[in-house]
Enzyme design. Sequence first.
Site, PDB file in Angstrom:
ATOM      1  CB  ALA A 254      36.986  48.598  45.668  1.00  8.65           C
ATOM      2  CG  ASP A 255      41.261  43.078  46.222  1.00  9.65           C
ATOM      3  OD1 ASP A 255      42.111  43.400  45.384  1.00  9.65           O
ATOM      4  OD2 ASP A 255      41.070  41.913  46.605  1.00  9.65           O
TER       5      ASP A 255
END
Length: 309
Positions: A254-255
């Site tokens: 998700a970064d």
Amino acid sequence: MERLIYEMEPRAPYDFGKMIRRLQGVNHEMFRFQGDRLLRTIRFDDQILVLAVDSIGSIENPKLQIALYGDGLRHIGDVEGLKQYIRIMLSVDLDIQSFYDQMAAYALYQPLVERFYGLRFILEADLFECMTKTIIGQQLNLAFASTLNRRLMELTAKPVMWEGLELPVFPSAQDVARLDYGQLRELQYSQRKAEYVIDFARLVAEGQIDLNGLFTKTNDEIVTELSRLRGIGRWTVECFLMFGMGRTDLLPAADIGLRNGVKKLYGMEDKPTEAEVRRIGAVWAPWSSYVMFYLWETLNDKLKERAGS
DNA sequence: GGCCAGGCTAGCA
DNA sequence: TGCTAGCATGGC
């Protein structure tokens, strides 16, 4: 002043020059430099020491000279433990060649591997420091996160003067636990972030969280345990596992930075979703942390071009 | 001037 | 269980 000087031989390839140029490039708040010598303070057994690292070898025949300074050295009983801790911090024992061998099967990744050949993590000096900085860095641009780190250090811990250089000291959990939220609000922390940072420090200071006890646990166990805490989500623990504990197989899909890095590598129109990153990254295991690290590095290009022009 | 940054929580359906 | 506003500020 007491001192301890010795040498260590990392596994090749080990490009110390690349590692310190990277730190210089991002204007890291902890590190200072004397030519090609890397300096920072570390905290071990409640003693604050100055760590100086010089490369006295080459990329393929690496050798480092480690120097530790500080009167606190005489209070450290477990010198072998201290040396081992520095080996981990500098990633000297990692078999990074097996990462390169694995990625050799994927042509798209070859420019990445060639460009960053020999670049390894220099871990945060201790787990409290790492978690605190990671919480501070949540959702902020890196420059502002660095400013907030600097202000926290200025508020809580006196720097060490070393040969005319001022070396910042990261506060202990006890130092941060003593603060009240208002003091961090004045440093332009959000109310919530002030709470997350101080509450975490209090749990550590009170012994409710045993950070050093985490080393025997798996990634999943640590994610489960730490993400129960307010202000600490999955991304935060994954970064903590990478940059604090040196675990090489994390994929924080998700970064934002990782998604931007994948977008750039694959020439995508839009940032991939978390699910797409997970699918693309399936072949990175067990070196996902290093793919992410190298992809992050490609995002600094624009910054460096600007700084150089 | 608005939107995004190396996210997370609380509050709502 | 899933969605979203709000957070502090700087940079583009």
